[in-house]
Design a protein around this motif. Structure first.
Motif, mmCIF file in Angstrom:
data_model
loop_
_atom_site.group_PDB
_atom_site.id
_atom_site.type_symbol
_atom_site.label_atom_id
_atom_site.label_comp_id
_atom_site.label_asym_id
_atom_site.label_seq_id
_atom_site.Cartn_x
_atom_site.Cartn_y
_atom_site.Cartn_z
ATOM 1 N N GLY A 61 0.780 -1.222 0.000
ATOM 2 C CA GLY A 61 0.000 0.000 0.000
ATOM 3 C C GLY A 61 0.819 1.282 0.000
ATOM 4 O O GLY A 61 0.260 2.370 0.072
ATOM 5 N N LEU A 62 2.132 1.164 -0.096
ATOM 6 C CA LEU A 62 3.021 2.330 -0.090
ATOM 7 C C LEU A 62 3.762 2.431 -1.412
ATOM 8 O O LEU A 62 4.172 1.414 -1.987
ATOM 9 N N ARG A 63 3.974 3.658 -1.881
ATOM 10 C CA ARG A 63 4.736 3.878 -3.103
ATOM 11 C C ARG A 63 6.225 3.910 -2.750
ATOM 12 O O ARG A 63 6.629 4.594 -1.809
ATOM 13 N N TRP A 64 7.012 3.144 -3.499
ATOM 14 C CA TRP A 64 8.454 3.038 -3.275
ATOM 15 C C TRP A 64 9.192 3.426 -4.540
ATOM 16 O O TRP A 64 8.701 3.212 -5.648
ATOM 17 N N ARG A 65 10.395 3.944 -4.368
ATOM 18 C CA ARG A 65 11.310 4.194 -5.491
ATOM 19 C C ARG A 65 12.638 3.528 -5.167
ATOM 20 O O ARG A 65 13.111 3.617 -4.034
#
Length: 151
Positions: A61-65
């Motif tokens: 549920g989290l955006r990662w780079r």
């Protein structure tokens, strides 16, 4: 730090599997469930030695780079991608391609990683990531297999 291996048998020659494994669009398609896409560096085509790519994806549920670099390159036997910036304290992914003796390839992924956040990261590795990451790599490999075997 965690280390795991995933071995995938593919009915295609090592050079074909090696090339498919370095294709940005193939990788993106293999990670469609996480909405992964290349947002920096090399964003299309085949990765080469020294290339970097920044991936953006949604996990838990989290955006990662994560930006990774192709740090070793020995076609069609081996390449390595390593995180240079991103969520892990360490990410080292070695890709090995061995002839199976029948015209196909045994693709072996060896992943060493460590979560950030010290003791909390260690808990996350044991509680979640030790199961999640091998499943993620296995799903990616099934897509690589399908593309490579399709010719």
């Amino acid at each position: 730090m965690t280390r795991f291996e995933v071995v995938t048998a593919i009915a295609a020659p090592p050079q074909r599997v090696f090339d498919v494994s370095l294709d940005v669009e193939v990788h993106t398609a293999s990670m469609a469930d996480a909405a992964e896409r290349a947002v920096g560096g090399v964003t299309s085509g085949r990765l080469r030695p020294g290339d970097t790519v920044t991936w953006q994806a949604t996990h838990f549920g989290l955006r990662w780079r994560m930006t990774s670099r192709i740090s070793a390159f020995d076609p069609p036997r081996h390449f390595v991608d390593e995180q240079v910036r991103g969520p892990f304290r360490r990410w080292h992914h070695a890709h090995h391609f061995e002839p199976d003796g029948h015209g196909g390839t045994l693709m072996r992924d060896v992943v060493d990683f460590a979560a950030p956040l010290g003791p909390l990261g260690v808990v996350a590795e044991f509680a979640v990531l030790n199961r999640y990451m091998p499943r993620l790599i296995s799903a990616r490999n099934e897509h690589v297999k399908a593309v490579a075997e399709a010719g």
